[in-house]
Design a protein around this motif. Structure first.
Motif, PDB file in Angstrom:
ATOM      1  N   LYS A   1       0.832  -1.210   0.000  1.00  0.00           N
ATOM      2  CA  LYS A   1       0.000   0.000   0.000  1.00  0.00           C
ATOM      3  C   LYS A   1       0.864   1.257   0.000  1.00  0.00           C
ATOM      4  O   LYS A   1       0.629   2.183  -0.787  1.00  0.00           O
ATOM      5  CB  LYS A   1      -0.931   0.001   1.207  1.00  0.00           C
ATOM      6  N   ARG A   2       1.900   1.282   0.840  1.00  0.00           N
ATOM      7  CA  ARG A   2       2.792   2.453   0.894  1.00  0.00           C
ATOM      8  C   ARG A   2       3.503   2.662  -0.444  1.00  0.00           C
ATOM      9  O   ARG A   2       3.614   3.792  -0.934  1.00  0.00           O
ATOM     10  CB  ARG A   2       3.825   2.292   2.012  1.00  0.00           C
TER      11      ARG A   2
ATOM     12  N   GLN B   1      -5.847  -0.315  -6.952  1.00  0.00           N
ATOM     13  CA  GLN B   1      -6.066  -0.320  -5.510  1.00  0.00           C
ATOM     14  C   GLN B   1      -5.000   0.541  -4.843  1.00  0.00           C
ATOM     15  O   GLN B   1      -3.834   0.476  -5.198  1.00  0.00           O
ATOM     16  CB  GLN B   1      -5.987  -1.752  -4.986  1.00  0.00           C
ATOM     17  N   HIS B   2      -5.393   1.397  -3.918  1.00  0.00           N
ATOM     18  CA  HIS B   2      -4.526   2.287  -3.151  1.00  0.00           C
ATOM     19  C   HIS B   2      -3.915   3.398  -4.020  1.00  0.00           C
ATOM     20  O   HIS B   2      -3.122   4.167  -3.533  1.00  0.00           O
ATOM     21  CB  HIS B   2      -3.383   1.543  -2.454  1.00  0.00           C
ATOM     22  N   ASN B   3      -4.255   3.477  -5.277  1.00  0.00           N
ATOM     23  CA  ASN B   3      -3.619   4.444  -6.173  1.00  0.00           C
ATOM     24  C   ASN B   3      -4.529   5.657  -6.313  1.00  0.00           C
ATOM     25  O   ASN B   3      -5.175   5.870  -7.324  1.00  0.00           O
ATOM     26  CB  ASN B   3      -3.375   3.786  -7.542  1.00  0.00           C
ATOM     27  N   TYR B   4      -4.527   6.501  -5.290  1.00  0.00           N
ATOM     28  CA  TYR B   4      -5.375   7.698  -5.319  1.00  0.00           C
ATOM     29  C   TYR B   4      -4.588   8.919  -4.986  1.00  0.00           C
ATOM     30  O   TYR B   4      -3.471   8.914  -4.617  1.00  0.00           O
ATOM     31  CB  TYR B   4      -6.566   7.585  -4.373  1.00  0.00           C
TER      32      TYR B   4
ATOM     33  N   ASN C   1      -1.582  -0.380 -11.099  1.00  0.00           N
ATOM     34  CA  ASN C   1      -2.193  -0.507  -9.777  1.00  0.00           C
ATOM     35  C   ASN C   1      -3.380   0.427  -9.669  1.00  0.00           C
ATOM     36  O   ASN C   1      -3.251   1.622  -9.866  1.00  0.00           O
ATOM     37  CB  ASN C   1      -1.200  -0.190  -8.660  1.00  0.00           C
TER      38      ASN C   1
ATOM     39  N   ILE D   1       2.568   1.668  -3.471  1.00  0.00           N
ATOM     40  CA  ILE D   1       1.619   2.098  -4.510  1.00  0.00           C
ATOM     41  C   ILE D   1       1.300   3.575  -4.354  1.00  0.00           C
ATOM     42  O   ILE D   1       1.284   4.332  -5.337  1.00  0.00           O
ATOM     43  CB  ILE D   1       0.333   1.246  -4.467  1.00  0.00           C
ATOM     44  N   GLN D   2       1.058   4.014  -3.136  1.00  0.00           N
ATOM     45  CA  GLN D   2       0.739   5.424  -2.911  1.00  0.00           C
ATOM     46  C   GLN D   2       1.924   6.327  -3.242  1.00  0.00           C
ATOM     47  O   GLN D   2       1.742   7.430  -3.757  1.00  0.00           O
ATOM     48  CB  GLN D   2       0.299   5.637  -1.461  1.00  0.00           C
ATOM     49  N   LYS D   3       3.130   5.837  -2.991  1.00  0.00           N
ATOM     50  CA  LYS D   3       4.334   6.630  -3.280  1.00  0.00           C
ATOM     51  C   LYS D   3       4.625   6.689  -4.777  1.00  0.00           C
ATOM     52  O   LYS D   3       4.867   7.759  -5.329  1.00  0.00           O
ATOM     53  CB  LYS D   3       5.525   6.024  -2.536  1.00  0.00           C
ATOM     54  N   ASP D   4       4.587   5.523  -5.449  1.00  0.00           N
ATOM     55  CA  ASP D   4       5.020   5.440  -6.846  1.00  0.00           C
ATOM     56  C   ASP D   4       3.900   5.599  -7.873  1.00  0.00           C
ATOM     57  O   ASP D   4       4.181   5.899  -9.026  1.00  0.00           O
ATOM     58  CB  ASP D   4       5.729   4.103  -7.087  1.00  0.00           C
ATOM     59  N   ARG D   5       2.674   5.335  -7.486  1.00  0.00           N
ATOM     60  CA  ARG D   5       1.500   5.423  -8.360  1.00  0.00           C
ATOM     61  C   ARG D   5       1.715   4.697  -9.704  1.00  0.00           C
ATOM     62  O   ARG D   5       1.619   5.286 -10.775  1.00  0.00           O
ATOM     63  CB  ARG D   5       1.099   6.868  -8.579  1.00  0.00           C
TER      64      ARG D   5
END
Length: 109
Positions: A93-94, A106-109, A104, A96-100
């Motif tokens: 999750k971390r 899920q968690h990509n907002y 992905n 995905i949120q950092k790298d977008r």
């Protein structure tokens, strides 16, 4: 009564003892294991990061095949060491949120 030959009919057979020992070791392993069974992996296409994921360590190759069949384009991948699934999910999750990453959702907002 002759005690030179004791009654051995009620003694457990060696195979039964071995099976009970194996079952006991398996149960103890499950009870005390830390569950390090999940890896984080990353996919790249043309040197660009396109996906972060997790899967059980023993099925990384199958998971990569699934991604290919589902149309994810990648030409390189990497994975880390096995860890508890909960820790792997938090790390995923971390990342995905950092790298977008492109694939992905899920968690990509």
């Amino acid at each position: 009564m002759n005690n030179l030959y004791p009654n051995t009919q009620n003694e457990p057979k060696p195979i039964v003892q071995l099976g009970a020992l194996a079952l006991g070791i398996y149960a103890l392993n499950k009870l005390f294991s830390t569950g390090h069974d999940t890896v984080n992996y990353t996919l790249w296409h043309r040197r660009k990061l396109v996906y972060h994921g997790i899967c059980y360590a023993d099925r990384i190759e199958k998971r990569l095949d699934e991604h290919e069949r589902n149309g994810l384009y990648f030409d390189e991948y990497d994975h880390d060491h096995a860890k508890p699934r909960e820790n792997a999910a938090k790390l995923e999750k971390r990342l995905i949120q950092k790298d977008r990453p492109k694939y992905n959702y899920q968690h990509n907002y």
